[in-house]
Scaffold this motif. Structure first.
Motif, PDB file in Angstrom:
ATOM      1  N   THR A  15      10.763 -64.963   1.318  1.00  0.00           N
ATOM      2  CA  THR A  15      10.480 -63.953   2.329  1.00  0.00           C
ATOM      3  C   THR A  15       8.996 -63.918   2.664  1.00  0.00           C
ATOM      4  O   THR A  15       8.615 -63.771   3.819  1.00  0.00           O
ATOM      5  CB  THR A  15      10.937 -62.570   1.837  1.00  0.00           C
ATOM      6  OG1 THR A  15      12.318 -62.644   1.490  1.00  0.00           O
ATOM      7  CG2 THR A  15      10.733 -61.513   2.885  1.00  0.00           C
ATOM      8  N   LEU A  16       8.173 -64.082   1.657  1.00  0.00           N
ATOM      9  CA  LEU A  16       6.727 -64.066   1.879  1.00  0.00           C
ATOM     10  C   LEU A  16       6.291 -65.241   2.756  1.00  0.00           C
ATOM     11  O   LEU A  16       5.472 -65.076   3.668  1.00  0.00           O
ATOM     12  CB  LEU A  16       5.988 -64.111   0.538  1.00  0.00           C
ATOM     13  CG  LEU A  16       4.482 -63.948   0.586  1.00  0.00           C
ATOM     14  CD1 LEU A  16       4.112 -62.618   1.232  1.00  0.00           C
ATOM     15  CD2 LEU A  16       3.900 -64.039  -0.797  1.00  0.00           C
ATOM     16  N   ALA A  17       6.863 -66.404   2.523  1.00  0.00           N
ATOM     17  CA  ALA A  17       6.516 -67.576   3.335  1.00  0.00           C
ATOM     18  C   ALA A  17       6.975 -67.382   4.778  1.00  0.00           C
ATOM     19  O   ALA A  17       6.261 -67.745   5.719  1.00  0.00           O
ATOM     20  CB  ALA A  17       7.147 -68.831   2.743  1.00  0.00           C
ATOM     21  N   ARG A  18       8.163 -66.806   4.967  1.00  0.00           N
ATOM     22  CA  ARG A  18       8.639 -66.559   6.329  1.00  0.00           C
ATOM     23  C   ARG A  18       7.779 -65.506   7.020  1.00  0.00           C
ATOM     24  O   ARG A  18       7.518 -65.605   8.223  1.00  0.00           O
ATOM     25  CB  ARG A  18      10.098 -66.124   6.309  1.00  0.00           C
ATOM     26  CG  ARG A  18      11.028 -67.283   6.041  1.00  0.00           C
ATOM     27  CD  ARG A  18      12.452 -66.874   6.176  1.00  0.00           C
ATOM     28  NE  ARG A  18      12.815 -66.171   4.946  1.00  0.00           N
ATOM     29  CZ  ARG A  18      13.872 -65.410   4.803  1.00  0.00           C
ATOM     30  NH1 ARG A  18      14.693 -65.218   5.794  1.00  0.00           N
ATOM     31  NH2 ARG A  18      14.138 -64.828   3.658  1.00  0.00           N
ATOM     32  N   LEU A  19       7.338 -64.517   6.269  1.00  0.00           N
ATOM     33  CA  LEU A  19       6.481 -63.477   6.834  1.00  0.00           C
ATOM     34  C   LEU A  19       5.145 -64.065   7.270  1.00  0.00           C
ATOM     35  O   LEU A  19       4.637 -63.748   8.341  1.00  0.00           O
ATOM     36  CB  LEU A  19       6.271 -62.362   5.810  1.00  0.00           C
ATOM     37  CG  LEU A  19       5.538 -61.125   6.272  1.00  0.00           C
ATOM     38  CD1 LEU A  19       6.282 -60.465   7.431  1.00  0.00           C
ATOM     39  CD2 LEU A  19       5.383 -60.144   5.128  1.00  0.00           C
ATOM     40  N   ARG A  20       4.606 -64.964   6.456  1.00  0.00           N
ATOM     41  CA  ARG A  20       3.347 -65.625   6.827  1.00  0.00           C
ATOM     42  C   ARG A  20       3.527 -66.467   8.078  1.00  0.00           C
ATOM     43  O   ARG A  20       2.670 -66.476   8.963  1.00  0.00           O
ATOM     44  CB  ARG A  20       2.868 -66.517   5.685  1.00  0.00           C
ATOM     45  CG  ARG A  20       2.141 -65.789   4.617  1.00  0.00           C
ATOM     46  CD  ARG A  20       1.467 -66.767   3.671  1.00  0.00           C
ATOM     47  NE  ARG A  20       1.253 -66.107   2.400  1.00  0.00           N
ATOM     48  CZ  ARG A  20       1.563 -66.602   1.227  1.00  0.00           C
ATOM     49  NH1 ARG A  20       2.085 -67.808   1.147  1.00  0.00           N
ATOM     50  NH2 ARG A  20       1.347 -65.935   0.130  1.00  0.00           N
ATOM     51  N   SER A  21       4.641 -67.180   8.148  1.00  0.00           N
ATOM     52  CA  SER A  21       4.902 -68.008   9.326  1.00  0.00           C
ATOM     53  C   SER A  21       5.040 -67.151  10.574  1.00  0.00           C
ATOM     54  O   SER A  21       4.536 -67.505  11.635  1.00  0.00           O
ATOM     55  CB  SER A  21       6.178 -68.817   9.123  1.00  0.00           C
ATOM     56  OG  SER A  21       6.043 -69.671   8.030  1.00  0.00           O
ATOM     57  N   ALA A  22       5.717 -66.020  10.460  1.00  0.00           N
ATOM     58  CA  ALA A  22       5.883 -65.125  11.598  1.00  0.00           C
ATOM     59  C   ALA A  22       4.536 -64.555  12.032  1.00  0.00           C
ATOM     60  O   ALA A  22       4.241 -64.483  13.227  1.00  0.00           O
ATOM     61  CB  ALA A  22       6.843 -64.002  11.250  1.00  0.00           C
ATOM     62  N   ARG A  23       3.720 -64.172  11.072  1.00  0.00           N
ATOM     63  CA  ARG A  23       2.393 -63.637  11.416  1.00  0.00           C
ATOM     64  C   ARG A  23       1.533 -64.698  12.093  1.00  0.00           C
ATOM     65  O   ARG A  23       0.818 -64.404  13.048  1.00  0.00           O
ATOM     66  CB  ARG A  23       1.693 -63.112  10.172  1.00  0.00           C
ATOM     67  CG  ARG A  23       2.261 -61.800   9.696  1.00  0.00           C
ATOM     68  CD  ARG A  23       1.512 -61.269   8.519  1.00  0.00           C
ATOM     69  NE  ARG A  23       2.092 -59.994   8.097  1.00  0.00           N
ATOM     70  CZ  ARG A  23       1.880 -59.452   6.927  1.00  0.00           C
ATOM     71  NH1 ARG A  23       1.084 -60.048   6.053  1.00  0.00           N
ATOM     72  NH2 ARG A  23       2.439 -58.308   6.622  1.00  0.00           N
TER      73      ARG A  23
END
Length: 87
Positions: A15-23
Motif C-alpha cells: 500500500t505504501l508503494a502504491r501511495l508513493r506512486s499515486a503521489r
C-alpha cells in the motif's frame, strides 16, 4: 529445462508503494498543469485559450476512451465455451 518461478516477484506492491506512486503521479500532473496557468496560449479558437483547457481535454478524452473500450468489450466478447468442441 525447468523454469524457476518466484511468486514473490509477482506480488502486488504494498500500500505504501502504491501511495508513493499515486503521489508521484499527482505531482507530475500538477507540474504539467502549472505552466499553463502562467503562459498565455495562442489558440485558434477562444476556448483553447482557457487556462488548463488542454489538461482537461486530455483527461476527458482518456475517460471517454475507457468507457468506449468497456462498451466495445461487451459487444465483441465471446462466451466462455466458444472454442469447445461441439458434438
Amino acid at each position: 529445462m525447468l523454469i524457476e518461478r518466484n511468486p514473490q516477484k509477482y506480488r502486488r506492491p504494498s500500500t505504501l508503494a502504491r501511495l508513493r506512486s499515486a503521489r508521484l503521479l499527482y505531482v507530475l500532473c500538477a507540474l504539467t498543469l502549472v505552466p499553463s496557468l502562467f503562459i498565455h496560449p495562442h489558440g485558434e479558437f477562444g476556448f483553447a485559450e482557457i487556462p488548463g483547457f488542454h489538461a482537461l481535454l486530455a483527461f476527458v478524452t482518456g475517460c471517454v476512451l475507457v468507457l468506449v473500450a468497456i462498451v466495445v468489450r461487451r459487444v465483441i466478447i465471446r462466451s466462455e465455451d466458444y472454442y469447445e468442441h461441439r458434438t
